[in-house]
Design a protein around this motif. Structure first.
Motif, PDB file in Angstrom:
ATOM      1  N   LYS A  33       1.010  -1.064   0.212  1.00 30.48           N
ATOM      2  CA  LYS A  33       0.222  -0.044   0.286  1.00 30.48           C
ATOM      3  C   LYS A  33       1.494   1.049  -0.283  1.00 30.48           C
ATOM      4  O   LYS A  33       0.372   2.736  -0.294  1.00 30.48           O
ATOM      5  CB  LYS A  33      -0.903   0.127   1.075  1.00 30.48           C
ATOM      6  CG  LYS A  33      -1.647  -1.191   1.186  1.00 30.48           C
ATOM      7  CD  LYS A  33      -3.041  -0.562   2.291  1.00 30.48           C
ATOM      8  CE  LYS A  33      -4.323  -1.803   1.978  1.00 30.48           C
ATOM      9  NZ  LYS A  33      -4.860  -1.616   3.292  1.00 30.48           N
ATOM     10  N   ASN A  34       2.223   1.308   0.387  1.00 35.32           N
ATOM     11  CA  ASN A  34       3.231   1.877   0.511  1.00 35.32           C
ATOM     12  C   ASN A  34       4.641   2.160  -1.049  1.00 35.32           C
ATOM     13  O   ASN A  34       4.887   3.267  -0.275  1.00 35.32           O
ATOM     14  CB  ASN A  34       3.860   2.274   2.313  1.00 35.32           C
ATOM     15  CG  ASN A  34       2.723   2.618   3.031  1.00 35.32           C
ATOM     16  OD1 ASN A  34       1.668   3.183   3.437  1.00 35.32           O
ATOM     17  ND2 ASN A  34       3.194   2.134   4.124  1.00 35.32           N
ATOM     18  N   VAL A  35       3.735   1.416  -1.553  1.00 37.25           N
ATOM     19  CA  VAL A  35       4.219   0.764  -2.917  1.00 37.25           C
ATOM     20  C   VAL A  35       4.031   2.006  -3.866  1.00 37.25           C
ATOM     21  O   VAL A  35       3.452   1.113  -4.694  1.00 37.25           O
ATOM     22  CB  VAL A  35       5.463  -0.151  -2.597  1.00 37.25           C
ATOM     23  CG1 VAL A  35       6.561  -0.112  -3.971  1.00 37.25           C
ATOM     24  CG2 VAL A  35       6.358  -0.257  -1.736  1.00 37.25           C
ATOM     25  N   TYR A  36       4.525   2.775  -4.669  1.00 41.54           N
ATOM     26  CA  TYR A  36       3.991   3.246  -6.260  1.00 41.54           C
ATOM     27  C   TYR A  36       4.847   3.179  -7.323  1.00 41.54           C
ATOM     28  O   TYR A  36       6.759   3.627  -7.109  1.00 41.54           O
ATOM     29  CB  TYR A  36       3.332   4.121  -6.027  1.00 41.54           C
ATOM     30  CG  TYR A  36       2.506   4.482  -4.844  1.00 41.54           C
ATOM     31  CD1 TYR A  36       0.929   4.329  -4.739  1.00 41.54           C
ATOM     32  CD2 TYR A  36       2.695   4.963  -3.423  1.00 41.54           C
ATOM     33  CE1 TYR A  36       0.080   4.323  -3.956  1.00 41.54           C
ATOM     34  CE2 TYR A  36       1.276   5.135  -2.707  1.00 41.54           C
ATOM     35  CZ  TYR A  36       0.163   4.952  -2.436  1.00 41.54           C
ATOM     36  OH  TYR A  36      -1.066   5.001  -2.017  1.00 41.54           O
ATOM     37  N   PHE A  37       4.418   3.205  -8.247  1.00 41.42           N
ATOM     38  CA  PHE A  37       5.480   2.841  -9.408  1.00 41.42           C
ATOM     39  C   PHE A  37       4.661   3.495 -10.576  1.00 41.42           C
ATOM     40  O   PHE A  37       3.678   3.912 -11.013  1.00 41.42           O
ATOM     41  CB  PHE A  37       5.273   1.059 -10.382  1.00 41.42           C
ATOM     42  CG  PHE A  37       6.420   0.403  -9.218  1.00 41.42           C
ATOM     43  CD1 PHE A  37       7.261   0.154  -9.599  1.00 41.42           C
ATOM     44  CD2 PHE A  37       5.364  -0.562  -8.587  1.00 41.42           C
ATOM     45  CE1 PHE A  37       7.916  -0.830  -8.666  1.00 41.42           C
ATOM     46  CE2 PHE A  37       5.647  -1.127  -7.574  1.00 41.42           C
ATOM     47  CZ  PHE A  37       7.048  -1.348  -7.769  1.00 41.42           C
ATOM     48  N   LEU A  38       5.467   4.779 -10.712  1.00 46.69           N
ATOM     49  CA  LEU A  38       5.389   5.794 -12.030  1.00 46.69           C
ATOM     50  C   LEU A  38       6.698   5.332 -13.190  1.00 46.69           C
ATOM     51  O   LEU A  38       7.667   5.390 -13.059  1.00 46.69           O
ATOM     52  CB  LEU A  38       5.678   7.303 -11.062  1.00 46.69           C
ATOM     53  CG  LEU A  38       5.029   7.317 -10.271  1.00 46.69           C
ATOM     54  CD1 LEU A  38       5.884   8.872  -9.904  1.00 46.69           C
ATOM     55  CD2 LEU A  38       3.999   7.681  -9.806  1.00 46.69           C
ATOM     56  N   LEU A  39       5.164   5.037 -14.167  1.00 46.70           N
ATOM     57  CA  LEU A  39       5.957   5.163 -15.314  1.00 46.70           C
ATOM     58  C   LEU A  39       5.976   5.887 -15.910  1.00 46.70           C
ATOM     59  O   LEU A  39       4.911   6.912 -16.612  1.00 46.70           O
ATOM     60  CB  LEU A  39       4.783   4.022 -16.134  1.00 46.70           C
ATOM     61  CG  LEU A  39       5.435   3.549 -17.552  1.00 46.70           C
ATOM     62  CD1 LEU A  39       6.830   2.953 -17.750  1.00 46.70           C
ATOM     63  CD2 LEU A  39       4.411   2.448 -18.371  1.00 46.70           C
ATOM     64  N   CYS A  40       7.053   6.669 -16.450  1.00 48.81           N
ATOM     65  CA  CYS A  40       7.108   8.023 -17.083  1.00 48.81           C
ATOM     66  C   CYS A  40       7.330   8.441 -18.374  1.00 48.81           C
ATOM     67  O   CYS A  40       8.320   7.558 -18.621  1.00 48.81           O
ATOM     68  CB  CYS A  40       7.205   9.139 -16.215  1.00 48.81           C
ATOM     69  SG  CYS A  40       6.782   9.271 -14.555  1.00 48.81           S
ATOM     70  N   GLY A  41       7.423   9.159 -18.735  1.00 52.34           N
ATOM     71  CA  GLY A  41       7.719   9.092 -20.427  1.00 52.34           C
ATOM     72  C   GLY A  41       7.007   8.582 -21.443  1.00 52.34           C
ATOM     73  O   GLY A  41       5.832   8.455 -21.679  1.00 52.34           O
ATOM     74  N   LYS A  42       7.579   8.498 -23.158  1.00 51.12           N
ATOM     75  CA  LYS A  42       6.766   8.147 -23.854  1.00 51.12           C
ATOM     76  C   LYS A  42       6.561   6.656 -24.333  1.00 51.12           C
ATOM     77  O   LYS A  42       7.941   6.271 -23.720  1.00 51.12           O
ATOM     78  CB  LYS A  42       7.244   8.919 -24.530  1.00 51.12           C
ATOM     79  CG  LYS A  42       6.864  11.001 -24.489  1.00 51.12           C
ATOM     80  CD  LYS A  42       7.519  11.595 -26.051  1.00 51.12           C
ATOM     81  CE  LYS A  42       7.942  12.861 -25.693  1.00 51.12           C
ATOM     82  NZ  LYS A  42       8.951  13.192 -26.384  1.00 51.12           N
ATOM     83  N   GLY A  43       6.267   6.362 -25.071  1.00 51.24           N
ATOM     84  CA  GLY A  43       6.612   4.990 -25.312  1.00 51.24           C
ATOM     85  C   GLY A  43       6.045   4.340 -26.444  1.00 51.24           C
ATOM     86  O   GLY A  43       4.432   4.948 -26.752  1.00 51.24           O
ATOM     87  N   ASP A  44       5.773   3.224 -26.369  1.00 49.28           N
ATOM     88  CA  ASP A  44       4.938   2.604 -27.453  1.00 49.28           C
ATOM     89  C   ASP A  44       3.165   2.382 -27.440  1.00 49.28           C
ATOM     90  O   ASP A  44       3.441   1.564 -25.864  1.00 49.28           O
ATOM     91  CB  ASP A  44       5.936   1.127 -27.677  1.00 49.28           C
ATOM     92  CG  ASP A  44       4.743  -0.389 -29.012  1.00 49.28           C
ATOM     93  OD1 ASP A  44       3.435   0.715 -28.650  1.00 49.28           O
ATOM     94  OD2 ASP A  44       5.459  -0.848 -29.564  1.00 49.28           O
TER      95      ASP A  44
END
Length: 176
Positions: A5-16
């Motif tokens: 609950k305290n772990v977040y993944f942020l996917l940032c930028g551009k891509g396919d």
């Protein structure tokens, strides 16, 4: 045990977009967030508020985003197969990353887990990254290195031109 609950993944930028949609569709814990087309200021805020830079790429050539993460004193976990090791370590040891064997997803996950649960390890690795960034990638240092290269090239050309001028003078004057 880590409370996700305290772990977040942020996917940032551009891509396919197909790749991104696939990743987002597998987001079972709803702790993965996508940020597209972010500004430099937003990127700085995200990095400045992050604890770890998780970089599971398999085919990146240089990885400018790693340098940006290093500038924010973030510890990094990534695979050991790419040029990332040279970017991060610059030939020094210890390294500013925890490397996983190429395509060993369990090893990569274990490394990330170890960074999440150990704030001292995160801090130590992050500090190494900041020192490496300050010494090799900081704008003033990096720009100075490029200027030095240009100056060396110019000096070499000037010497060659001077040598050619002397040879031309000698040939014209038939001094010998």
């Amino acid at each position: 045990f880590i409370n996700l609950k305290n772990v977040y993944f942020l996917l940032c930028g551009k891509g396919d977009i197909n790749y991104i949609n696939y990743i987002m569709s597998k987001n079972k814990n709803k702790n993965l967030f996508l940020y597209e087309n972010i500004t430099d200021e937003e990127k700085g805020n995200i990095l400045g508020n992050s604890d770890i830079y998780f970089y599971p790429t398999e085919f990146e050539a240089f990885g400018m985003s790693l340098v940006e993460a290093m500038s924010h004193a973030l510890p990094i976990t990534t695979y050991d197969n790419t040029a990332m090791k040279e970017v991060i370590s610059r030939g020094t040891s210890p390294h500013g990353a925890v490397y996983a064997k190429f395509r060993d997803k369990q090893n990569l996950a274990n490394n990330l887990y170890n960074l999440v649960k150990d704030p001292v390890l995160r801090k130590n690795i992050g500090e190494l990254n900041y020192k490496t960034w300050s010494k090799h990638y900081k704008t003033e240092v990096y720009s100075g290195n490029i200027v030095d290269i240009y100056n060396q090239i110019t000096l070499k050309w000037q010497r060659e031109q001077l040598a050619n001028d002397i040879i031309k003078y000698i040939n014209e004057k038939s001094v010998f």
